[in-house]
Design an enzyme around this catalytic site. Structure first.
Site, PDB file in Angstrom:
ATOM      1  N   LYS A 174       5.751 -11.127   5.058  1.00 53.19           N
ATOM      2  CA  LYS A 174       4.333 -11.481   5.107  1.00 53.19           C
ATOM      3  C   LYS A 174       3.651 -10.806   3.916  1.00 53.19           C
ATOM      4  O   LYS A 174       3.311  -9.630   3.959  1.00 53.19           O
ATOM      5  CB  LYS A 174       3.703 -11.006   6.418  1.00 53.19           C
ATOM      6  CG  LYS A 174       2.490 -11.839   6.879  1.00 53.19           C
ATOM      7  CD  LYS A 174       1.292 -11.783   5.967  1.00 53.19           C
ATOM      8  CE  LYS A 174       0.484 -10.519   6.167  1.00 53.19           C
ATOM      9  NZ  LYS A 174      -0.779 -10.549   5.342  1.00 53.19           N
ATOM     10  N   GLU A 249       5.390   2.869   3.203  1.00 56.79           N
ATOM     11  CA  GLU A 249       5.085   3.363   1.848  1.00 56.79           C
ATOM     12  C   GLU A 249       3.584   3.210   1.688  1.00 56.79           C
ATOM     13  O   GLU A 249       3.068   2.108   1.533  1.00 56.79           O
ATOM     14  CB  GLU A 249       5.875   2.548   0.813  1.00 56.79           C
ATOM     15  CG  GLU A 249       6.053   3.259  -0.513  1.00 56.79           C
ATOM     16  CD  GLU A 249       4.844   3.098  -1.408  1.00 56.79           C
ATOM     17  OE1 GLU A 249       4.041   4.062  -1.485  1.00 56.79           O
ATOM     18  OE2 GLU A 249       4.687   2.034  -2.005  1.00 56.79           O
ATOM     19  N   GLU A 384      -8.167   8.396  -1.739  1.00 55.80           N
ATOM     20  CA  GLU A 384      -7.565   7.448  -2.665  1.00 55.80           C
ATOM     21  C   GLU A 384      -8.578   6.388  -3.089  1.00 55.80           C
ATOM     22  O   GLU A 384      -9.142   5.684  -2.251  1.00 55.80           O
ATOM     23  CB  GLU A 384      -6.352   6.778  -2.029  1.00 55.80           C
ATOM     24  CG  GLU A 384      -5.589   5.908  -3.007  1.00 55.80           C
ATOM     25  CD  GLU A 384      -4.338   5.303  -2.401  1.00 55.80           C
ATOM     26  OE1 GLU A 384      -3.310   5.258  -3.096  1.00 55.80           O
ATOM     27  OE2 GLU A 384      -4.387   4.880  -1.229  1.00 55.80           O
TER      28      GLU A 384
END
Length: 491
Positions: A174, A249, A384
């Site tokens: 996906k 990840e 981030e």
């Protein structure tokens, strides 16, 4: 207008309800393709196809035969690398120079893991029980789901598919709803390579509509995910309820550390590579630049002068160095973080605004941005950003550099710039990260494990570690005794 279909069970199909969505070129702002908008029923179809393939021809193949198919797929990727690279550029705005290199490297992943397919060996154990033969075998987990982010869709898919297929699993992929086209083009090559129907399935759509049903599906054994920390957390919680395996990840806030004894010219290039390459849209971005106090002013000055010359513009042009931000939500987020940094008291030395240069056209561009006098407790240093925004932080000595670098929820990567051999060997041991680059930055290989500590994720991609993530171990016991001993006592 390009019209794409999904690949399920070897057939090119629309969403069951016929719905579609559009994908946009980040440079021109123009819609260029439509894709199926999959839902629960499509997720079920894809998982059923993968489960059927797992018990069919794929499972009956020898490991060597599987490996040869992966090597054949590698050859087809190499043949069509230029086309795949251009589709990636059109879909996510990455530089053509980078995507040519990245896609041109992908065949090596399938050759490497194709070669490992028949090297998955169990062992005969010198067991401590008399009249007993014991051995182990490594078997595939089953149906795996690969969910990829928008910044490097093909690379992120291949990171999961190459080891997982070599281990004998089947997949439903996906891709991000922002960048699905290249994954569908890749699926055509997998079909052409002769990989049996249902071994690789690709569904497109939105996370809540098709991603969540895939993760929740009871017949899925593993999820490989690359994306945001919040997305990874939701997937991990769902996987835990179903006792599924997961490789995650996730994000990073990596420290790129420059010592006074470094080759400063090289370190400037390393800092630029760490944050402005890929427009900062990479999980390993060296978004925290730690510079030793004695060279701070000189080094940051050099860095600003170098970054000023970065060529922005059309990512399809080979001379462009900084391209557009891929998605509208990310574009907005980057600008919000720039405002946050200014409000926190960080000093903006470069950029800090939307790029309005003529060469940027109608694209979503942010000027390369450098903040000085950043404290590590500022949000700009802790959260981030995922864009071309660099925070420069001073440090005095080795201990303070390590303390600042490790003072983060993330632990994906770090860079060290030094001529001191002792420091180059000793400091990586003290960094709480999964990847350390010394006098280089942002290098990856199919041979070397990739993954992070702390909130940067779980498990490893690439190298021998990756194939182990897609295997489970079975222990087989065979008695050679003439008669069974006392049945009421454990042997």
């Amino acid at each position: 207008m390009q019209k794409y279909q999904m690949l399920i069970g070897g057939e090119w199909v629309d969403a069951a309800d016929g719905s579609t969505f559009e994908t946009t070129d980040p440079y021109t702002g123009q819609v260029w393709a439509t894709l199926p908008r999959a839902k629960q029923v499509d997720a079920d179809r894809a998982v059923d196809a993968a489960a059927k393939a797992l018990k069919g021809e794929w499972s009956r193949m020898t490991a060597s035969s599987r490996g040869l198919l992966l090597c054949r797929l590698a050859d087809l990727i190499a043949r069509d690398a230029e086309q795949l690279a251009r589709i990636e550029v059109r879909d996510n705005g990455k530089l053509i120079a980078e995507m040519r290199a990245q896609v041109g490297y992908l065949p090596q992943y399938f050759r490497y893991f194709g070669g490992l397919a028949d090297k998955i060996e169990g062992a005969v154990l010198p067991i401590d029980k008399p009249d007993t033969f014991n051995y182990t075998r490594h078997e595939p987990l089953g149906v795996c789901v690969a969910i990829t982010a928008w910044n490097s869709p093909l690379l992120l898919a291949v990171n999961k598919l190459a080891p997982g297929l070599a281990a004998g699993n089947t997949f439903v992929v996906k891709p991000s709803e922002f960048t699905s086209a290249s994954t569908l083009e890749f699926a055509r090559l997998a079909k052409e390579a002769g990989i049996p129907d249902g071994v690789i399935n690709v569904v497109t759509g939105f996370g809540n509509e098709v991603g969540a049903p895939l993760v929740e599906h009871p017949r899925v054994a593993k999820i490989g995910f690359t994306g945001s920390e919040s997305g990874g957390q939701r997937i991990y919680e769902t996987a835990a309820r179903g006792f599924k395996h997961a490789t995650l990840e996730l994000g990073g806030k990596s420290a790129n550390i420059v010592f006074a004894d470094a080759n400063l010219d090289n370190a400037v290039k390393g800092a630029i590579s760490g944050i402005f390459a890929a427009t900062g849209q990479t999980c390993v971005a060296g978004s925290r630049l730690l510079v030793q106090d004695s060279i701070y002013d000189e080094f940051v000055g050099r860095l600003v002068e170098f970054a000023k010359k970065a060529r922005m513009g059309d990512p399809k042009e080979a001379t462009t160095q900084v391209g557009p931000v891929t998605t509208p939500p990310q574009f907005k987020k980057i600008l919000e973080y720039i405002d946050i940094a200014k409000a926190e008291g960080a000093r903006c030395l470069l950029g800090g605004k939307v790029a309005t240069r003529p060469e940027c056209g109608a694209g979503q561009f942010v000027e390369p941005t450098i903040f000085s006098e950043v404290r590590n407790d500022m949000r700009i240093a802790q959260e981030e950003v995922f864009g071309p925004v660099l925070s420069c932080i001073r440090f005095k000595d080795d201990d303070e550099a390590i303390s600042i670098a490790n003072d983060s929820l993330y632990g994906l990567a770090a860079g060290l710039w030094t001529r001191d051999l002792r420091r180059a060997i000793e400091l990586p041991k003290r960094l709480d990260v999964g990847i350390v680059w010394v006098n280089m930055y942002r290098a990856v290989s199919y041979m070397s494990p990739f993954g992070g500590y702390k909130r940067s994720g779980l498990g490893r991609e690439n190298g021998m570690d990756a194939i182990r993530e897609y295997l489970q171990t079975k222990s087989v016991w065979i008695s050679t005794a003439e008669e069974v001993p006392d049945p009421f006592v454990i042997r």
